[in-house]
Design a protein around this motif. Structure first.
Motif, PDB file in Angstrom:
ATOM      1  N   ASP A  88       0.892  -1.048  -0.112  1.00 32.47           N
ATOM      2  CA  ASP A  88      -0.108   0.280   0.335  1.00 32.47           C
ATOM      3  C   ASP A  88       0.732   0.821  -0.701  1.00 32.47           C
ATOM      4  O   ASP A  88       1.264   1.963   1.133  1.00 32.47           O
ATOM      5  CB  ASP A  88      -0.855  -0.065   1.330  1.00 32.47           C
ATOM      6  CG  ASP A  88      -1.475   0.994   1.331  1.00 32.47           C
ATOM      7  OD1 ASP A  88      -1.796   2.170   0.198  1.00 32.47           O
ATOM      8  OD2 ASP A  88      -2.163   1.464   2.572  1.00 32.47           O
ATOM      9  N   SER A  89       0.985   2.165  -0.618  1.00 25.84           N
ATOM     10  CA  SER A  89       1.660   3.181  -1.243  1.00 25.84           C
ATOM     11  C   SER A  89       1.564   4.703  -0.815  1.00 25.84           C
ATOM     12  O   SER A  89       1.855   5.932  -1.354  1.00 25.84           O
ATOM     13  CB  SER A  89       2.364   3.577  -2.403  1.00 25.84           C
ATOM     14  OG  SER A  89       0.737   3.434  -3.004  1.00 25.84           O
ATOM     15  N   SER A  90       0.151   4.454  -0.002  1.00 22.78           N
ATOM     16  CA  SER A  90      -0.616   5.734   0.547  1.00 22.78           C
ATOM     17  C   SER A  90      -0.255   6.067   1.152  1.00 22.78           C
ATOM     18  O   SER A  90       0.569   5.532   2.242  1.00 22.78           O
ATOM     19  CB  SER A  90      -2.483   5.040   0.469  1.00 22.78           C
ATOM     20  OG  SER A  90      -2.782   4.690   1.899  1.00 22.78           O
ATOM     21  N   VAL A  91      -0.784   7.230   2.411  1.00 24.15           N
ATOM     22  CA  VAL A  91       0.077   8.510   2.644  1.00 24.15           C
ATOM     23  C   VAL A  91      -0.658   9.242   3.204  1.00 24.15           C
ATOM     24  O   VAL A  91      -1.425   9.556   2.345  1.00 24.15           O
ATOM     25  CB  VAL A  91       1.241   9.082   1.962  1.00 24.15           C
ATOM     26  CG1 VAL A  91       1.052  10.380   1.459  1.00 24.15           C
ATOM     27  CG2 VAL A  91       1.851   9.538   3.570  1.00 24.15           C
ATOM     28  N   GLU A  92      -0.808   9.790   4.456  1.00 27.05           N
ATOM     29  CA  GLU A  92      -1.984  10.278   5.108  1.00 27.05           C
ATOM     30  C   GLU A  92      -0.796  12.318   5.430  1.00 27.05           C
ATOM     31  O   GLU A  92       0.628  11.282   5.886  1.00 27.05           O
ATOM     32  CB  GLU A  92      -1.944  10.040   6.580  1.00 27.05           C
ATOM     33  CG  GLU A  92      -3.117  11.070   7.010  1.00 27.05           C
ATOM     34  CD  GLU A  92      -2.216  12.030   8.327  1.00 27.05           C
ATOM     35  OE1 GLU A  92      -3.213  13.420   8.362  1.00 27.05           O
ATOM     36  OE2 GLU A  92      -0.855  11.841   8.630  1.00 27.05           O
ATOM     37  N   PHE A  93      -0.961  12.530   5.323  1.00 28.87           N
ATOM     38  CA  PHE A  93      -0.550  14.599   5.010  1.00 28.87           C
ATOM     39  C   PHE A  93      -1.453  15.252   5.152  1.00 28.87           C
ATOM     40  O   PHE A  93      -2.795  15.252   4.497  1.00 28.87           O
ATOM     41  CB  PHE A  93      -0.010  14.114   3.524  1.00 28.87           C
ATOM     42  CG  PHE A  93       1.107  15.337   3.337  1.00 28.87           C
ATOM     43  CD1 PHE A  93       2.148  15.789   4.878  1.00 28.87           C
ATOM     44  CD2 PHE A  93       0.809  16.095   3.273  1.00 28.87           C
ATOM     45  CE1 PHE A  93       2.928  16.417   4.411  1.00 28.87           C
ATOM     46  CE2 PHE A  93       1.676  17.997   2.772  1.00 28.87           C
ATOM     47  CZ  PHE A  93       2.975  17.995   3.538  1.00 28.87           C
ATOM     48  N   GLY A  94      -0.978  15.733   5.923  1.00 30.98           N
ATOM     49  CA  GLY A  94      -2.252  17.204   6.395  1.00 30.98           C
ATOM     50  C   GLY A  94      -3.453  16.865   7.068  1.00 30.98           C
ATOM     51  O   GLY A  94      -4.562  17.092   6.774  1.00 30.98           O
ATOM     52  N   GLY A  95      -3.911  16.120   8.020  1.00 27.27           N
ATOM     53  CA  GLY A  95      -4.977  15.399   8.169  1.00 27.27           C
ATOM     54  C   GLY A  95      -6.097  15.090   7.134  1.00 27.27           C
ATOM     55  O   GLY A  95      -7.293  14.979   7.198  1.00 27.27           O
ATOM     56  N   HIS A  96      -5.292  14.270   5.666  1.00 26.15           N
ATOM     57  CA  HIS A  96      -5.845  13.771   4.684  1.00 26.15           C
ATOM     58  C   HIS A  96      -5.387  12.738   4.122  1.00 26.15           C
ATOM     59  O   HIS A  96      -3.562  11.807   4.435  1.00 26.15           O
ATOM     60  CB  HIS A  96      -5.904  15.321   3.438  1.00 26.15           C
ATOM     61  CG  HIS A  96      -7.066  15.931   3.616  1.00 26.15           C
ATOM     62  ND1 HIS A  96      -8.221  15.897   3.696  1.00 26.15           N
ATOM     63  CD2 HIS A  96      -6.773  17.221   3.948  1.00 26.15           C
ATOM     64  CE1 HIS A  96      -9.132  17.021   3.737  1.00 26.15           C
ATOM     65  NE2 HIS A  96      -8.127  17.500   4.383  1.00 26.15           N
ATOM     66  N   HIS A  97      -6.042  11.608   3.864  1.00 27.34           N
ATOM     67  CA  HIS A  97      -4.840  10.627   2.520  1.00 27.34           C
ATOM     68  C   HIS A  97      -5.196  10.727   1.031  1.00 27.34           C
ATOM     69  O   HIS A  97      -6.271  11.164   0.273  1.00 27.34           O
ATOM     70  CB  HIS A  97      -6.554   9.388   3.180  1.00 27.34           C
ATOM     71  CG  HIS A  97      -5.386   7.900   3.328  1.00 27.34           C
ATOM     72  ND1 HIS A  97      -5.117   7.487   4.108  1.00 27.34           N
ATOM     73  CD2 HIS A  97      -5.981   6.915   2.785  1.00 27.34           C
ATOM     74  CE1 HIS A  97      -4.402   6.354   4.717  1.00 27.34           C
ATOM     75  NE2 HIS A  97      -4.712   6.389   2.793  1.00 27.34           N
ATOM     76  N   PHE A  98      -4.005  10.404   1.150  1.00 32.25           N
ATOM     77  CA  PHE A  98      -3.402  11.107  -0.698  1.00 32.25           C
ATOM     78  C   PHE A  98      -3.136   8.910  -0.985  1.00 32.25           C
ATOM     79  O   PHE A  98      -1.672   8.279  -0.156  1.00 32.25           O
ATOM     80  CB  PHE A  98      -2.503  11.945  -0.918  1.00 32.25           C
ATOM     81  CG  PHE A  98      -3.215  13.383  -0.899  1.00 32.25           C
ATOM     82  CD1 PHE A  98      -4.071  13.204  -1.177  1.00 32.25           C
ATOM     83  CD2 PHE A  98      -2.788  13.080   0.906  1.00 32.25           C
ATOM     84  CE1 PHE A  98      -4.741  14.431  -0.429  1.00 32.25           C
ATOM     85  CE2 PHE A  98      -3.122  14.970   1.403  1.00 32.25           C
ATOM     86  CZ  PHE A  98      -3.634  15.500   0.753  1.00 32.25           C
ATOM     87  N   LYS A  99      -3.281   8.965  -2.245  1.00 31.17           N
ATOM     88  CA  LYS A  99      -2.873   7.698  -2.744  1.00 31.17           C
ATOM     89  C   LYS A  99      -1.608   7.149  -3.124  1.00 31.17           C
ATOM     90  O   LYS A  99      -0.999   6.832  -3.025  1.00 31.17           O
ATOM     91  CB  LYS A  99      -3.161   7.508  -4.608  1.00 31.17           C
ATOM     92  CG  LYS A  99      -4.697   6.393  -4.705  1.00 31.17           C
ATOM     93  CD  LYS A  99      -5.213   6.807  -5.870  1.00 31.17           C
ATOM     94  CE  LYS A  99      -6.237   6.223  -6.044  1.00 31.17           C
ATOM     95  NZ  LYS A  99      -7.326   6.598  -7.788  1.00 31.17           N
ATOM     96  N   LEU A 100      -0.424   8.393  -3.303  1.00 31.68           N
ATOM     97  CA  LEU A 100       0.726   8.630  -3.336  1.00 31.68           C
ATOM     98  C   LEU A 100       1.504   9.448  -2.450  1.00 31.68           C
ATOM     99  O   LEU A 100       1.308  10.377  -2.046  1.00 31.68           O
ATOM    100  CB  LEU A 100       1.440   8.442  -4.230  1.00 31.68           C
ATOM    101  CG  LEU A 100       0.842   8.019  -5.753  1.00 31.68           C
ATOM    102  CD1 LEU A 100       1.154   8.442  -6.505  1.00 31.68           C
ATOM    103  CD2 LEU A 100       1.521   5.918  -5.378  1.00 31.68           C
ATOM    104  N   PRO A 101       2.565   9.272  -1.936  1.00 36.93           N
ATOM    105  CA  PRO A 101       3.385  10.372  -0.893  1.00 36.93           C
ATOM    106  C   PRO A 101       4.199  11.789  -2.140  1.00 36.93           C
ATOM    107  O   PRO A 101       5.190  11.065  -2.167  1.00 36.93           O
ATOM    108  CB  PRO A 101       4.083   9.717  -0.375  1.00 36.93           C
ATOM    109  CG  PRO A 101       4.895   8.148  -1.164  1.00 36.93           C
ATOM    110  CD  PRO A 101       3.408   7.824  -1.837  1.00 36.93           C
TER     111      PRO A 101
END
Ligand SMILES: NC(=O)C1=CN([C@@H]2O[C@H](COP(=O)(O)OP(=O)(O)OC[C@H]3O[C@@H](n4cnc5c(N)ncnc54)[C@H](OP(=O)(O)O)[C@@H]3O)[C@@H](O)[C@H]2O)C=CC1
Ligand SMILES: Nc1nc2c(ncn2[C@@H]2O[C@H](COP(=O)(O)O)[C@@H](O)[C@H]2O)c(=O)[nH]1
Length: 327
Positions: free
Chosen positions: A26-39
């Protein structure tokens, strides 16, 4: 400064695989309170992103940062994205009119999810002032501040209220800062990320110098939470900017935000323009990045991006230009 190295000088060491297929990673990431597919985030540059690309990325679960070079369109952009319940992520500078823009957003009850303060030399009182101004008027916005290249800068911007800092002075593909001023992290960007991330108490974005998808994994290994990329996103069908045909091949322009093409004048130029061979559709590149990161996670012996942070590495050589040419 000891132990400096760049992307091409490092190889990550594989750990025992624990999956039967890379698709389990799973290459997804949490950033700034949101979830994204990629970093990964395409650079906030005018030949990389426009409203259409930003909307596509937001609709499809990718992080984006809109550039700041058409300031008159930003307010409408924020309204349009918010009306559609999409993530709103814009850039600002530090000039007086930018302070006014932040107040206008606040007056209009328009808080973007992300605001990136985007200037060349981000370790500056002007950036500290803008961080404080945004936090005063739009306290709900996640503020990314940059660009910087030292632990001291990271700490100062974090102390001023930045929620993340962006690291990279001069490693960019169309950057000539390192040549024209002698300063920056060009040639040792990966080591700079390491130093900055160690000093940081909040996320760090690695910005510039990514030449291969493996460099994304290396950035993560050395402490980045997100990776900003220009050149690998340039030249797509959707990329804004001029397209030319030469000897039957299509090329698209990719110019620096501090180039004369961006500025419209030859003053304090620290960027150049390149013609990038047309490389097809943006989604194909995003998909390939995801697959390559899934593979990297499998080599790291895990199932999540975090596994990459714990692998060993070796230094194999050093080269200052990271494959770039001056002109
Ligand atoms: N990551 C990188 O390595 C670099 C990125 N860039 C990109 O280019 C774009 C334009 O950047 P920038 O020129 O900062 O934006 P602006 O032209 O908006 O400049 C921002 C403010 O900072 C001042 N400023 C700029 N550089 C310096 C400096 N070295 N020392 C003191 N003050 C400075 C400018 O004044 P004045 O112009 O009068 O000096 C201006 O008041 C941005 O998108 C930036 O990210 C540019 C260079 C390096
Ligand atoms: N020194 C300069 N740096 C610039 C300029 N325009 C953009 N940038 C930085 O480069 C990265 C993208 O790097 P890449 O290696 O992925 O292509 C971008 O995010 C900015 O930080 C410029 O004119 N001069």
């Amino acid at each position: 400064m000891e132990n400096v190295f760049d992307y091409e000088d490092v190889q990550l060491i594989p750990a025992k695989c624990i999956v039967n297929s890379r698709s389990e990673c799973d290459s997804s990431v949490e950033f700034g309170g949101h979830h994204f597919k990629l970093p990964v985030v395409p650079a906030n540059m005018q030949t990389i992103i426009d409203e259409k690309v930003a909307t596509y990325l937001a609709e499809n679960g990718y992080f984006y940062i809109m550039h700041r070079f058409e300031p008159e369109r930003r307010m409408q952009f924020v309204k349009d994205m918010q009306e559609r319940l999409l993530i709103t992520s814009i850039s600002v500078g530090v000039k007086p009119e930018e302070y006014e823009f932040i107040k206008q957003l606040a007056d209009g009850n328009l808080t973007p999810d992300f605001i990136t303060i985007d200037i060349a030399h981000g370790h500056a009182d002007s950036v500290v002032g803008m961080i404080k101004h945004i936090k005063q008027h739009l306290p709900g916005a996640f503020v990314i501040a940059g660009n910087v290249g030292t632990p001291e800068a990271v700490r100062e911007l974090e102390n001023a209220g930045a929620d993340a800092t962006k690291v990279g002075i001069g490693p960019g593909k169309v950057c000539i800062t390192k040549i024209k001023t002698g300063f920056g992290t060009g040639g040792w960007q990966l080591a700079a990320i390491r130093l900055c991330a160690k000093a940081a108490s909040k996320p760090v974005i690695a910005d510039g110098g990514i030449r291969t998808h493996g460099d994304i994994a290396k950035s993560i290994r050395f402490g980045a939470s997100m990776v900003m990329i220009g050149s690998l996103f340039a030249g797509h069908e959707e990329s804004p900017g001029e397209t030319v045909e030469k000897d039957g091949k299509l090329y698209k322009e990719y110019f620096g935000s501090a180039s004369e093409f961006q500025k419209g004048e030859k003053k304090n130029v620290e960027g150049k323009k390149e013609w990038v061979e047309h490389r097809g559709y943006l989604q194909d590149t995003l998909t390939e990045m995801e697959q390559d990161l899934q593979s990297a996670i499998s080599y790291a012996g895990g199932t999540k991006l975090d596994a990459i942070r714990h692998v060993d590495y070796v230094i194999v050589k050093n080269s200052i230009f990271n494959g770039d040419k001056v002109y």
